[in-house]
Design a protein around this motif. Structure first.
Motif: not given
Length: 246
Positions: A19-20, A164-166, A197-205
């Motif tokens: 999260d951080f 910021e939350p998701h 383990g959470q590669e799907h969030l790289w481009e989102y953030y």
């Protein structure tokens, strides 16, 4: 050693071990460059609810997931220049009791933070996040109490900022601080890439940082010569005390 002890400090309280990075990696790296001692507490590894990609590999155990998540978070913290510790409380649900509060209050006393970063107070998609917020807030109050471990230096009144939350619209989260992280964006993105383990969030953030950058630029005036490409948003919990409104 005395120079390090005399530096200002910041404390980041993260529900899960990634999260951080998504939500405050820029703030951490930026303040490290400004000679702050930045310290991160990961309340859990996020081994149950935040590690889907690892579990899908098969032949995985909870301890193995924890080990991988710890390695990822430690590497990310090193890139950002922060120290880190892990409470290993477990997630989904994140437990909350008096012992955890005292443990976190002791960290506040040790770090003596000049500001605290943590989760939003509401999140209908992940109850661990508001639990982490409440732990952070109550631990801060305990650490301020003269009667808690009398004789120790109490914590003053560090401002608390919710990162910021998701899905901010669903979490009653509204940023009132936009932090320019353009100069250290590459460092934050390196830390993001540690979270395999959470590669799907790289481009989102990445998109979130670009959007907040556009908003930050708009809020300093479109005629300003300052270039802002990436930013992070924060919502303050307490009023600021100031001598002018400029």
């Amino acid at each position: 050693m005395s120079e390090i002890m005399n530096r200002q400090s910041g404390l980041v309280i993260s529900a899960h071990s990634a999260d951080f990075v998504w939500r405050a990696g820029g703030a951490i790296a930026l303040h490290v460059e400004q000679h702050y001692n930045m310290h991160i507490v990961c309340l859990s590894y996020g081994e149950r609810g935040e590690s889907a990609k690892l579990w899908r590999k098969g032949s995985m155990t909870e301890n193995t997931v924890k080990e991988i998540r710890q390695q990822e978070a430690q590497k990310a913290a090193e890139i950002l220049g922060a120290s880190i510790e892990f409470f290993d409380l477990g997630d989904y649900p994140l437990p909350r009791d008096k012992e955890v509060l005292f443990r976190l209050a002791d960290v506040c006393r040790r770090i003596q933070p000049h500001f605290i970063l943590t989760h939003s107070m509401h999140d209908p998609y992940n109850y661990d996040h508001p639990l982490a917020f409440n732990l952070a807030m109550e631990a801060r109050i305990i650490a301020q109490a003269e009667g808690y471990r009398p004789g120790e230096k109490v914590v003053e009144a560090p401002p608390v900022y919710c990162f910021e939350p998701h899905q901010p619209e669903q979490c009653n989260w509204k940023p009132d601080v936009l932090l320019d992280i353009s100069d250290i964006w590459e460092k934050k993105y390196q830390a993001i890439q540690c979270m395999q383990g959470q590669e799907h969030l790289w481009e989102y953030y990445t998109r979130v940082a670009l959007q907040r950058g556009v908003q930050a630029k708009r809020n300093i005036g479109i005629t300003s010569n300052k270039t802002i490409s990436y930013a992070e948003g924060f919502q303050s919990v307490y009023p600021r005390v100031t001598e002018n409104l400029a």
